[in-house]
Design an enzyme around this catalytic site. Structure first.
Site, PDB file in Angstrom:
ATOM      1  N   ASN A  20       0.830  -1.206   0.000  1.00  0.00           N
ATOM      2  CA  ASN A  20       0.000   0.000   0.000  1.00  0.00           C
ATOM      3  C   ASN A  20       0.863   1.253   0.000  1.00  0.00           C
ATOM      4  O   ASN A  20       0.585   2.228  -0.712  1.00  0.00           O
ATOM      5  CB  ASN A  20      -0.910   0.019   1.237  1.00  0.00           C
TER       6      ASN A  20
ATOM      7  N   ARG B   8     -10.427  -4.357 -14.077  1.00  0.00           N
ATOM      8  CA  ARG B   8      -9.250  -5.147 -13.716  1.00  0.00           C
ATOM      9  C   ARG B   8      -9.652  -6.618 -13.778  1.00  0.00           C
ATOM     10  O   ARG B   8     -10.678  -7.006 -13.238  1.00  0.00           O
ATOM     11  CB  ARG B   8      -8.768  -4.852 -12.288  1.00  0.00           C
TER      12      ARG B   8
ATOM     13  N   ARG C 275      -5.044   2.093 -12.974  1.00  0.00           N
ATOM     14  CA  ARG C 275      -3.679   2.313 -12.524  1.00  0.00           C
ATOM     15  C   ARG C 275      -3.001   1.029 -12.065  1.00  0.00           C
ATOM     16  O   ARG C 275      -3.550   0.258 -11.287  1.00  0.00           O
ATOM     17  CB  ARG C 275      -3.663   3.339 -11.386  1.00  0.00           C
TER      18      ARG C 275
ATOM     19  N   HIS D  84     -15.388   2.683 -14.708  1.00  0.00           N
ATOM     20  CA  HIS D  84     -15.172   1.926 -13.473  1.00  0.00           C
ATOM     21  C   HIS D  84     -16.359   1.022 -13.145  1.00  0.00           C
ATOM     22  O   HIS D  84     -16.275   0.194 -12.240  1.00  0.00           O
ATOM     23  CB  HIS D  84     -14.941   2.924 -12.322  1.00  0.00           C
TER      24      HIS D  84
ATOM     25  N   TYR E  98     -11.648 -10.130  -1.784  1.00  0.00           N
ATOM     26  CA  TYR E  98     -12.429  -8.910  -1.580  1.00  0.00           C
ATOM     27  C   TYR E  98     -13.896  -9.271  -1.335  1.00  0.00           C
ATOM     28  O   TYR E  98     -14.436 -10.162  -1.988  1.00  0.00           O
ATOM     29  CB  TYR E  98     -12.382  -8.006  -2.812  1.00  0.00           C
TER      30      TYR E  98
ATOM     31  N   ARG F 102     -14.196   1.922   4.826  1.00  0.00           N
ATOM     32  CA  ARG F 102     -12.984   1.136   5.026  1.00  0.00           C
ATOM     33  C   ARG F 102     -11.731   1.994   5.055  1.00  0.00           C
ATOM     34  O   ARG F 102     -10.860   1.821   5.894  1.00  0.00           O
ATOM     35  CB  ARG F 102     -12.842   0.102   3.903  1.00  0.00           C
TER      36      ARG F 102
ATOM     37  N   HIS G  28     -14.882  -4.292   0.149  1.00  0.00           N
ATOM     38  CA  HIS G  28     -14.882  -3.572  -1.118  1.00  0.00           C
ATOM     39  C   HIS G  28     -16.285  -3.231  -1.608  1.00  0.00           C
ATOM     40  O   HIS G  28     -16.447  -2.408  -2.499  1.00  0.00           O
ATOM     41  CB  HIS G  28     -14.161  -4.428  -2.166  1.00  0.00           C
TER      42      HIS G  28
END
Length: 720
Positions: A57, A406, A436, A466, A499, A595, A623
């Site tokens: 992270n 993704r 990214r 997204h 997730y 979160r 998530h």
């Protein structure tokens, strides 16, 4: 519901004291991740995992966020932020925080976790502490496997300082000519193509004569102890490890790029070597002159140097999770097949009954009503993946359209889309090339999809796509029926096991029509601005969310109950925060489950005293996004891909879908109840922006979110 007891209607809700700085809030989130590594209740190998996650992270945070603030500070600009903190002040606060927490991270590993591993037969040793037999093995290993890969690069007037790739581990070596005494500097890159930790073969896997589970050393120590192979005839004066982090956020001018895919490929290559250095991690034992030489050559000041006492790059600790030590890991969880995806007696399209051990006809199940799935408690493979696979092979399916933000390169979903194209179906995949750190991966399988005949598009200029949506168009008799999946998470089989995410399957005509319009908006020149049920960013989502909050304000002001429960990854948008403050002043009860970043401050008298914020950090990454508006006893529930962040509301294509089936609403409410009752993995936010972890009261049973939801899933499965 009564109004807030002390509502300061004169308070300026835009005042900076009511907002937490975004970067500072993120550091608080990562500190909560680090805490899982410090907590002795966490199994030992999971503690190592959280140390690795903390490092991973932090790498991304430096590459994107801190590097961006550095650019602002150097340019002398001060972008307007709700908290009004200047870039220079942000950098000071971030460095002060990180110096302390990174030291704590490494101290925890070296003092606590590394010794604790030895009790389970795992020995991460120093090179010189090994036996003669083990050292001989490493010498041979170096000669055959490591030495051919290494390239020492000297630095002198004829050899300029070498370009170093982002996140690379390097040895700074000082050598001396024994004849002249002249000292030179050289750099040796620790190859990332080789394992970071070199373990002994089975016959040498012993410690003090007794067999062990694993024993080995870091790769860089093997290289450092054999430098004479690289510099024959020279004297090795000193050798110290360092690691650099570069700015990795790059802009792509889409409207000026003739070929977006090619433009991003070029930027990826530049990012690895050309981004400015925003952090240099060095061994604390590195001598001052060597450190100063690095700073000079890399063009960084002391504020970008982080001295590490111990092993550099703890993200590589993920390696140890592969060891066969189930007693010090979380118990493995096998996702369950969602109830309505299980094979039972059913009717086919012609009305004939049948029973099979094979997965059921998902389209037939959806004609009986909507289905909500919850990963990883329920199987992604048996639901989302099966839905797309059946669509690819069903002769009645005419078209499949999907958004891919993704996914894994070997994804069965990509393979299913290729199979669908080969089966002569119309297949459209909207691939987000600007996801990214997944750009290269997305480019690779986008090319594979195009080669197979899939229509690959890259979305709308200026907006990231997204949303997580799939549309399947199926011919049934004399009519066309549309089936949809709208989720909160990516179409990624690997992350679906890590997730928590939600997904809605439906064949509601209005949702099918909405997704048809959305895909036309994404792939063509549609100017569609109105949708039947979907809330779509950047078109309708912000206005509708704000309207729903205002409706709760109206209920509270008119003597009714105003209540909001919202779960998300991050809460950053200043307009939404101000509106939540107004709602609190009106007496609306607001429970937020956030979160990560939360720029809102709860519990401020007269401003936010009816707002409560918790963050849940545990085995799985929270998530999913869930939004509940009480609506005076007729609650409305929504799930989808968007957080309450400005980028999600204004600069991305997002989709939020209402959940209307009472049974599915009950499932969502149960999830929210479990999260709010958590006394193991939940952290409560105070009015100053800090968090305190909940603990069970004396005599109270521990209630962790993930353990509770696993138990619910198992109980429901056993009743079927």
């Amino acid at each position: 519901m009564a109004k807030a007891k002390v509502a300061d209607q004169s308070a300026d809700l835009s005042a900076p004291q009511y907002y937490v700085n975004r970067e500072v809030s993120w550091l608080g989130f990562n500190e909560r991740v680090l805490h899982e590594a410090l907590d002795p209740r966490t199994p030992l190998l999971e503690r190592l995992k959280f140390l690795a996650i903390y490092s991973d992270n932090l790498d991304e945070f430096f590459m994107v966020r801190i590097s961006g603030v550095m650019e602002q500070a150097e340019a002398g600009v001060h972008p307007e932020t709700p908290d009004k903190m200047t870039p220079v002040k942000q950098l000071e606060m971030m460095r002060s925080h990180l110096v302390e927490k990174v030291a704590l991270q490494h101290e925890t590993f070296e003092r606590d976790l590394r010794p604790a591993l030895t009790k389970h037969g795992v020995y991460l040793q120093n090179y010189r502490d090994l036996t003669k037999e083990q050292l001989f093995f490493l010498k041979v290993y170096f000669e055959k496997r490591i030495f051919p890969v290494l390239t020492p690069l000297s630095v002198d007037p004829s050899h300029p300082f070498p370009r170093m790739s982002n996140l690379s581990l390097n040895l700074a070596v000082k050598v001396a000519d024994p004849d002249t005494g002249v000292e030179r500097f050289a750099r040796v890159k620790v190859p990332s193509s080789l394992p970071r930790f070199v373990g002994m073969p089975e016959q040498l896997c012993t410690y003090r004569g007794k067999p062990c589970v694993w024993i080995g050393v870091p790769l860089e120590q093997v290289i450092a102890e054999n430098l004479s192979y690289l510099f024959p005839g020279m004297t090795i004066v000193s050798c110290h490890l360092f690691r650099i982090t570069r700015d990795a956020d790059f802009p792509v001018l889409e409207d000026e790029a003739d070929d977006l895919l090619l433009a991003i490929e070029k930027e990826i290559n530049k990012r690895r070597l050309e981004g400015f250095v925003c952090r240099v991690e060095v061994e604390s034992a590195m001598p001052p002159d060597l450190k100063e030489g690095l700073m000079r050559e890399l063009k960084v000041g002391s504020d970008r140097i982080y001295e590490i006492d111990g092993l550099l790059n703890l993200r590589d600790l993920f390696f140890f999770l592969s060891l066969p030590l189930p007693e010090i890991k979380d118990k493995p969880w096998t996702a369950l097949v969602p109830p309505r995806f299980k094979p039972v007696i059913e009717l086919d399209d012609e009305g004939n009954s049948s029973f099979s051990e094979h997965p059921p006809n998902i389209f037939a199940r959806l004609r009986d009503g909507d289905i909500l799935v919850h990963h990883p408690y329920e199987s992604f493979r048996a639901s989302v993946q099966e839905f797309i696979t059946q669509a690819a092979n069903d002769p009645k399916v005419l078209a499949i359209k999907i958004t891919l933000y993704r996914t894994s390169g070997d994804s069965p979903i990509v393979k299913a889309l290729i199979a669908a194209a080969e089966n002569r179906k119309q297949v459209v995949a909207l691939v987000e090339l600007k996801a990214r750190f997944d750009e290269a991966n997305n480019i690779e399988w986008a090319k594979k999809l195009e080669d197979a005949g899939v229509h690959v598009v890259y979305g709308i200029v200026g907006l990231k796509t997204h949303t997580k949506t799939t549309l399947v168009v199926r011919e049934e008799g004399n009519e066309i029926r549309r089936y949809v999946h709208i989720g909160t998470g990516n179409y990624n089989p690997k992350t679906s096991k890590l997730y928590t995410d939600l997904g809605l399957f439906s064949c509601q005509e209005e949702l099918g029509a909405d997704l048809s319009d959305l895909f036309n908006f994404l792939t063509g020149y549609s100017r569609q601005k109105a949708y039947r049920k979907l809330l779509v960013a950047p078109l309708t989502l912000r206005d509708r969310m704000e309207a729903l909050i205002r409706r709760e304000i109206d209920h509270a002001q008119n003597g009714g109950q105003g209540k909001i429960v919202a779960k998300m990854n991050s809460l950053v948008d200043a307009r939404i925060i101000r509106l939540l403050y107004e709602a609190s002043q009106a007496g609306v009860e607001i429970d937020l489950i956030v979160r990560g970043i939360c720029c809102l401050k709860p519990g401020i008298a007269g401003v936010s005293e009816t707002i409560r914020v918790i963050s849940v950090i545990g085995q799985f990454l929270e998530h999913s996004r869930i939004f509940c508006f009480h609506n005076s006893g007729e609650p409305e529930y929504y799930i989808g891909s968007a957080d309450w962040m400005t980028r999600n509301l204004d600069r991305r294509v997002e989709a939020i879908v209402p959940i209307e089936d009472p049974k599915l609403i009950k499932e969502l409410q149960n999830i929210l109840d479990v999260l709010q009752a958590d006394n193991r993995q939940a952290w409560e936010m105070a009015s100053d922006g800090t968090f305190t972890q909940r603990r069970p009261l004396e005599g109270e049973e521990e209630r962790g979110t993930h353990a509770t939801l696993k138990a619910y899933a198992l109980k429901r499965d056993s009743l079927l």
